[in-house]
Design a protein around this motif. Structure first.
Motif, PDB file in Angstrom:
ATOM      1  N   THR A 151      28.173  47.832  36.414  1.00  0.00           N
ATOM      2  CA  THR A 151      27.531  48.555  37.397  1.00  0.00           C
ATOM      3  C   THR A 151      25.827  48.222  37.586  1.00  0.00           C
ATOM      4  OG1 THR A 151      28.954  50.332  36.739  1.00  0.00           O
ATOM      5  CG2 THR A 151      26.954  50.847  37.798  1.00  0.00           C
ATOM      6  N   THR A 152      25.450  47.961  38.623  1.00  0.00           N
ATOM      7  CA  THR A 152      24.120  47.734  38.946  1.00  0.00           C
ATOM      8  C   THR A 152      23.532  49.110  39.167  1.00  0.00           C
ATOM      9  OG1 THR A 152      24.334  45.366  39.724  1.00  0.00           O
ATOM     10  CG2 THR A 152      22.389  46.272  40.171  1.00  0.00           C
ATOM     11  N   MET A 180      20.323  58.784  40.238  1.00  0.00           N
ATOM     12  CA  MET A 180      21.049  59.743  40.803  1.00  0.00           C
ATOM     13  C   MET A 180      22.296  59.661  39.971  1.00  0.00           C
ATOM     14  SD  MET A 180      19.504  60.613  43.316  1.00  0.00           S
ATOM     15  CE  MET A 180      20.718  61.640  44.323  1.00  0.00           C
ATOM     16  N   ALA A 181      22.684  58.969  38.851  1.00  0.00           N
ATOM     17  CA  ALA A 181      23.754  59.110  38.098  1.00  0.00           C
ATOM     18  C   ALA A 181      24.022  60.497  37.530  1.00  0.00           C
ATOM     19  CB  ALA A 181      23.678  58.256  36.757  1.00  0.00           C
ATOM     20  N   GLN A 182      23.046  61.216  37.489  1.00  0.00           N
ATOM     21  CA  GLN A 182      23.353  62.836  37.045  1.00  0.00           C
ATOM     22  C   GLN A 182      23.936  63.493  37.804  1.00  0.00           C
ATOM     23  OE1 GLN A 182      19.582  65.138  36.915  1.00  0.00           O
ATOM     24  NE2 GLN A 182      18.707  63.207  37.916  1.00  0.00           N
ATOM     25  N   PHE A 183      24.297  62.953  39.245  1.00  0.00           N
ATOM     26  CA  PHE A 183      24.886  63.895  40.362  1.00  0.00           C
ATOM     27  C   PHE A 183      26.184  63.429  40.790  1.00  0.00           C
ATOM     28  CE2 PHE A 183      20.076  64.079  41.303  1.00  0.00           C
ATOM     29  CZ  PHE A 183      20.174  65.471  40.986  1.00  0.00           C
ATOM     30  N   LEU A 201      29.783  56.977  54.376  1.00  0.00           N
ATOM     31  CA  LEU A 201      28.443  56.416  53.794  1.00  0.00           C
ATOM     32  C   LEU A 201      29.038  54.972  53.351  1.00  0.00           C
ATOM     33  CD1 LEU A 201      26.247  58.792  51.708  1.00  0.00           C
ATOM     34  CD2 LEU A 201      26.206  58.073  53.987  1.00  0.00           C
ATOM     35  N   ARG A 202      30.348  54.773  53.113  1.00  0.00           N
ATOM     36  CA  ARG A 202      30.814  53.483  52.671  1.00  0.00           C
ATOM     37  C   ARG A 202      30.688  52.370  53.836  1.00  0.00           C
ATOM     38  NH1 ARG A 202      36.707  54.899  50.619  1.00  0.00           N
ATOM     39  NH2 ARG A 202      36.323  56.185  52.419  1.00  0.00           N
ATOM     40  N   GLN A 203      30.488  52.576  54.958  1.00  0.00           N
ATOM     41  CA  GLN A 203      30.307  51.774  56.031  1.00  0.00           C
ATOM     42  C   GLN A 203      28.823  51.252  56.110  1.00  0.00           C
ATOM     43  OE1 GLN A 203      31.251  54.420  59.324  1.00  0.00           O
ATOM     44  NE2 GLN A 203      33.596  54.128  59.268  1.00  0.00           N
ATOM     45  N   LEU A 204      27.780  51.806  55.242  1.00  0.00           N
ATOM     46  CA  LEU A 204      26.472  51.543  55.149  1.00  0.00           C
ATOM     47  C   LEU A 204      26.379  50.590  54.044  1.00  0.00           C
ATOM     48  CD1 LEU A 204      24.751  54.852  55.995  1.00  0.00           C
ATOM     49  CD2 LEU A 204      25.363  53.023  57.381  1.00  0.00           C
ATOM     50  N   GLN A 205      25.293  49.786  53.976  1.00  0.00           N
ATOM     51  CA  GLN A 205      24.702  48.912  52.995  1.00  0.00           C
ATOM     52  C   GLN A 205      24.364  49.664  51.794  1.00  0.00           C
ATOM     53  OE1 GLN A 205      22.380  45.432  53.797  1.00  0.00           O
ATOM     54  NE2 GLN A 205      22.735  45.780  55.862  1.00  0.00           N
ATOM     55  N   VAL A 206      24.353  49.492  50.306  1.00  0.00           N
ATOM     56  CA  VAL A 206      23.967  50.103  49.404  1.00  0.00           C
ATOM     57  C   VAL A 206      22.406  50.977  49.429  1.00  0.00           C
ATOM     58  CG1 VAL A 206      23.490  50.419  46.789  1.00  0.00           C
ATOM     59  CG2 VAL A 206      25.386  49.066  47.950  1.00  0.00           C
ATOM     60  N   TRP A 207      21.414  50.246  50.104  1.00  0.00           N
ATOM     61  CA  TRP A 207      20.103  50.650  50.141  1.00  0.00           C
ATOM     62  C   TRP A 207      20.155  51.691  51.376  1.00  0.00           C
ATOM     63  CZ3 TRP A 207      16.955  50.548  54.478  1.00  0.00           C
ATOM     64  CH2 TRP A 207      17.491  49.406  55.594  1.00  0.00           C
ATOM     65  N   GLU A 208      20.935  51.542  52.479  1.00  0.00           N
ATOM     66  CA  GLU A 208      20.963  52.390  53.352  1.00  0.00           C
ATOM     67  C   GLU A 208      21.649  53.740  53.234  1.00  0.00           C
ATOM     68  OE1 GLU A 208      21.472  49.626  57.206  1.00  0.00           O
ATOM     69  OE2 GLU A 208      23.395  49.999  56.087  1.00  0.00           O
ATOM     70  N   ARG A 209      22.293  53.886  52.042  1.00  0.00           N
ATOM     71  CA  ARG A 209      22.942  54.984  51.889  1.00  0.00           C
ATOM     72  C   ARG A 209      22.223  56.258  51.393  1.00  0.00           C
ATOM     73  NH1 ARG A 209      27.912  52.097  48.536  1.00  0.00           N
ATOM     74  NH2 ARG A 209      28.723  50.922  50.248  1.00  0.00           N
ATOM     75  N   LEU A 237      27.204  62.509  48.070  1.00  0.00           N
ATOM     76  CA  LEU A 237      26.243  62.452  46.844  1.00  0.00           C
ATOM     77  C   LEU A 237      26.729  61.518  45.798  1.00  0.00           C
ATOM     78  CD1 LEU A 237      23.830  63.395  45.651  1.00  0.00           C
ATOM     79  CD2 LEU A 237      24.945  65.414  44.752  1.00  0.00           C
ATOM     80  N   ARG A 238      28.144  61.589  45.581  1.00  0.00           N
ATOM     81  CA  ARG A 238      28.711  60.607  44.540  1.00  0.00           C
ATOM     82  C   ARG A 238      28.657  59.278  44.879  1.00  0.00           C
ATOM     83  NH1 ARG A 238      33.984  61.671  40.589  1.00  0.00           N
ATOM     84  NH2 ARG A 238      33.813  59.580  39.590  1.00  0.00           N
ATOM     85  N   CYS A 239      28.943  58.969  46.247  1.00  0.00           N
ATOM     86  CA  CYS A 239      28.831  57.640  46.628  1.00  0.00           C
ATOM     87  C   CYS A 239      27.507  56.967  46.461  1.00  0.00           C
ATOM     88  CB  CYS A 239      29.304  57.466  48.208  1.00  0.00           C
ATOM     89  SG  CYS A 239      29.234  55.806  48.657  1.00  0.00           S
ATOM     90  N   VAL A 240      26.364  57.641  46.570  1.00  0.00           N
ATOM     91  CA  VAL A 240      24.893  57.293  46.581  1.00  0.00           C
ATOM     92  C   VAL A 240      24.924  57.134  44.867  1.00  0.00           C
ATOM     93  CG1 VAL A 240      22.697  57.979  46.809  1.00  0.00           C
ATOM     94  CG2 VAL A 240      23.840  58.411  48.585  1.00  0.00           C
ATOM     95  N   ALA A 241      25.435  58.027  44.117  1.00  0.00           N
ATOM     96  CA  ALA A 241      25.187  57.892  42.820  1.00  0.00           C
ATOM     97  C   ALA A 241      26.042  56.668  42.304  1.00  0.00           C
ATOM     98  CB  ALA A 241      25.642  59.250  42.007  1.00  0.00           C
ATOM     99  N   ASP A 242      27.052  56.502  42.532  1.00  0.00           N
ATOM    100  CA  ASP A 242      27.847  55.176  42.256  1.00  0.00           C
ATOM    101  C   ASP A 242      27.327  53.886  42.455  1.00  0.00           C
ATOM    102  OD1 ASP A 242      29.502  56.710  40.745  1.00  0.00           O
ATOM    103  OD2 ASP A 242      31.056  56.577  42.722  1.00  0.00           O
TER     104      ASP A 242
END
Length: 206
Positions: free
Chosen positions: A37-38, A51-54, A94-102, A196-201
């Motif tokens: 995990t990065t 954001m891991a807390q969420f 949100l999975r359709q976006l790049q990680v920085w875009e989410r 929210l979980r997608c961003v946290a992951d």
């Protein structure tokens, strides 16, 4: 001949099995066989981004959001409304976006949610919306630290992200207050659970 199993070296404190396990883990990780995990802050280059807390909200907070959603929907049923579109369509993922875009998309989504629900909290639903709004504001403040600074040298919204942000901006001027409230209410749990979980992951959200 009887083989004797040696105990860990008294000075090193490591058994042969432990050393083999460590070596295998190192090899698998370096070759990509074991996912690593990065941290989101590393991916975004943002300080204070945590954001891991969420990844999951406490049960009592989810209960408060369920009460708020039910109260909003009951209030909306008492009004006649005709909505031309959904500012927050169900097909959005949100999975359709790049990680920085989410985080950028979720921050805009949360900002609209707070803007729409703020005036409602001053009405008869104030007691029910008070706790959920405090939680949303807390999440929003943490999320802002994950949004890349907008500068000429930084990444600019484009493609699907740009379309999503434009749609949210248009909704504020084109949709009625009732339609915005209805869209926000129906989207509330997807925001809290999936988005929210997608961003946290971070990069593990695929």
């Amino acid at each position: 001949m009887t083989l004797t199993r040696h105990s860990p070296h008294p000075q090193l404190g490591w058994s042969v099995e432990a050393l083999v396990l460590m070596l295998m883990t190192t090899v698998l990780t370096s070759t990509g066989a074991v996912p690593v995990t990065t941290p989101l802050a590393t991916l975004l280059g943002a300080r204070g981004c945590d954001m891991a807390q969420f990844k999951s909200l406490p049960p009592q907070e989810m209960k408060a959001f369920r009460r708020a959603k039910a109260a909003l929907e009951e209030s909306l049923l008492l009004r006649n409304r005709s909505c031309s579109s959904r500012p927050l369509p169900r097909t959005r993922d949100l999975r359709q976006l790049q990680v920085w875009e989410r985080p950028v998309a979720l921050e805009a989504e949360l900002a609209l949610t707070l803007k729409v629900l703020g005036p409602v909290a001053n009405s008869t639903l104030g007691d029910i919306l008070d706790q959920p709004l405090r939680t949303l504001r807390h999440i929003h403040s943490k999320l802002q630290a994950c949004v890349p600074a907008q500068s000429t040298a930084g990444p600019r919204p484009r493609g699907r992200l740009r379309q999503w942000l434009h749609r949210l901006q248009d909704a504020e001027t084109k949709e009625s207050r009732g339609c915005l409230e209805a869209s926000v209410a129906s989207n509330l749990f997807r925001l809290l659970v999936r988005d929210l979980r997608c961003v946290a992951d971070g990069d593990l959200c695929v």
